[in-house]
Write an enzyme that holds these catalytic residues in place. Structure first.
Site, PDB file in Angstrom:
ATOM      1  N   THR A   1       0.833  -1.207   0.000  1.00  8.46           N
ATOM      2  CA  THR A   1       0.000   0.000   0.000  1.00  8.46           C
ATOM      3  C   THR A   1       0.864   1.252   0.000  1.00  8.46           C
ATOM      4  O   THR A   1       0.593   2.216  -0.737  1.00  8.46           O
ATOM      5  CB  THR A   1      -0.880   0.020   1.272  1.00  8.46           C
ATOM      6  OG1 THR A   1      -1.555  -1.218   1.366  1.00  8.46           O
ATOM      7  CG2 THR A   1      -1.853   1.176   1.266  1.00  8.46           C
TER       8      THR A   1
ATOM      9  N   ASP B   1       1.436  -8.356  10.555  1.00  7.53           N
ATOM     10  CA  ASP B   1       2.785  -8.944  10.471  1.00  7.53           C
ATOM     11  C   ASP B   1       3.876  -8.048  11.078  1.00  7.53           C
ATOM     12  O   ASP B   1       4.999  -8.495  11.291  1.00  7.53           O
ATOM     13  CB  ASP B   1       3.137  -9.227   9.008  1.00  7.53           C
ATOM     14  CG  ASP B   1       2.285 -10.334   8.417  1.00  7.53           C
ATOM     15  OD1 ASP B   1       1.537 -10.968   9.175  1.00  7.53           O
ATOM     16  OD2 ASP B   1       2.365 -10.566   7.193  1.00  7.53           O
TER      17      ASP B   1
END
Ligand code: F6P
Length: 379
Positions: free
Chosen positions: A119, A141
């Site tokens: 992103t 994560d």
């Protein structure tokens, strides 16, 4: 003076998205800035599909909720977008100019991009093309470069910790090995931290290729002192020494992006341990439980800080940046630094090792702590 801003969410969801949206909206409302949300992330930006968020009931009562009130897009890279022609043939097109035009036509002074490395790569590329983007680092994560922590990570670690606690009691009752597979394709933060918080006996992470015999040694040592059970945490991206990660190639939806999926790492470890120790072993894959549901108090606060900071940066006219936490302090860095060496426009696919993800380093204090208290890291 900014008057009109928009938010988009891209990539896999996490707990904490709605608190970020809420913080941006509330800060905007206080300054009489109109705030909108693109529906389903970059897809909404491309299709010019958005809803008003300030002065709207949909932005209220969302602090404690999971998911995203404006959806998300996965695998949508507007610089390399999968288009199916009327004759059924498929083409990949750079549609970034459409996004730039949409933002210009609708008069958005800033677009907040809530997402991970992929992103933020697109956010940096769109900034170069003329959209005033400000990134907010999201992913369970915890592997976005330049920040110590992403929102959503703490909730994922809490869910994994609870799973380890529950696996402990059943492991002990039945004298079994319990393997818990957690998310983390290239970075083992969730496995490492939850192994510490849950008191697991081993944590296998992608950054340390594992020797299964080292895990067997730990299990045998425990058996000798009367502990006929063990709990092992495995990242989905764990790699055996002289082997490969457990992956498969998926054909996914519109847009392009991450086609390599991870599955089976925990199962593989479980089967090998059963064979090598003679103890019964079971694998539990935690999967999307880590991404859904109510955010922890920590994530609510972190998300709120990130959202308010993002809006403050917009008001100061600081664009092309990512909100970060560095050494405990809230701040920002240029997106240019976040993308690392991958400077070419639209060139590098996100969600890959090459896209500048923040990995666990061997000198990190979590690694040292795990080793100090005897958690086997497979090496
Ligand atoms: O990036 C976060 C993550 O949760 C990874 O750990 C996982 O492999 C991936 O998303 C799976 O996402 P999805 O199946 O939604 O593409």
């Amino acid at each position: 003076m900014i008057k009109k801003v928009a938010i988009l969410v891209n990539g896999g969801d996490v707990s904490g998205l709605n608190p970020v949206i809420r913080a941006i909206v509330r800060t905007a409302e206080n300054k009489n800035i109109e705030c909108y949300g693109f529906i389903d992330g970059y897809k909404g930006l491309l299709e010019n599909n958005y809803v008003r968020l300030d002065k709207s009931p949909i932005s209220s009562g969302i602090l404690q909720t999971g998911g995203s009130i404006i959806g998300s897009s996965t695998n949508t890279i507007v610089f390399n977008y999968k288009v199916t022609n009327p004759d059924g043939s498929v083409e990949y097109k750079d549609l970034s100019d459409v996004c730039v035009q949409n933002v210009k036509d609708d008069g958005f002074d800033c677009v907040f991009t809530l997402g991970g490395d992929s992103t933020q790569k697109s956010a940096r590329d769109l900034f170069i093309k003329g959209i005033n983007t400000i990134g907010v680092p999201k992913t369970i994560d915890n592997d976005v470069a330049c920040t110590d922590i992403t929102f959503g990570y703490n909730t994922a670690v809490s869910v994994a910790t609870e799973a380890i606690d529950r696996l402990h009691t059943t492991a002990e009752t039945h004298h079994r090995i319990m393997v818990l597979e957690v998310m983390g394709r290239f970075a083992g933060w969730i496995a490492l931290e939850s192994a510490i918080s849950g008191g697991a006996d081993a944590a296998l992470i992608p950054e340390i290729p594992y020797d299964i015999n080292k895990v067997v040694e730990v299990i045998e040592r425990r058996r000798k002192i009367g502990k006929e059970f063990s709990v092992i945490v495995v990242s989905e991206g764990a790699i055996p020494k002289d082997g490969e990660a457990s992956t498969f190639t998926a054909d996914i939806g519109s847009g392009t992006g991450i086609t390599t999926k991870f599955a089976g790492a925990g199962d593989r470890v479980s089967k090998e341990l059963q064979q090598l120790t003679g103890l019964e072993s079971r694998c539990t894959t935690l999967g999307y439980m880590q991404r859904g549901g109510t955010p922890t108090a920590y994530d609510r606060v972190l998300s709120t800080k990130y959202g308010a900071k993002a809006m403050e940066l917009a008001m100061e006219g600081k664009f092309g940046v990512l909100t970060v936490i560095q050494n405990g302090h809230l701040g920002y860095v240029p997106l240019e630094e976040v993308v690392g060496e991958n400077k070419e426009l639209g060139a590098v696919e996100g969600g890959t090792k090459e896209s500048n993800v923040r990995l666990v380093t061997m000198d990190h204090e979590l690694v040292k702590t795990a080793r100090d208290i005897g958690i086997c890291l497979g090496d």
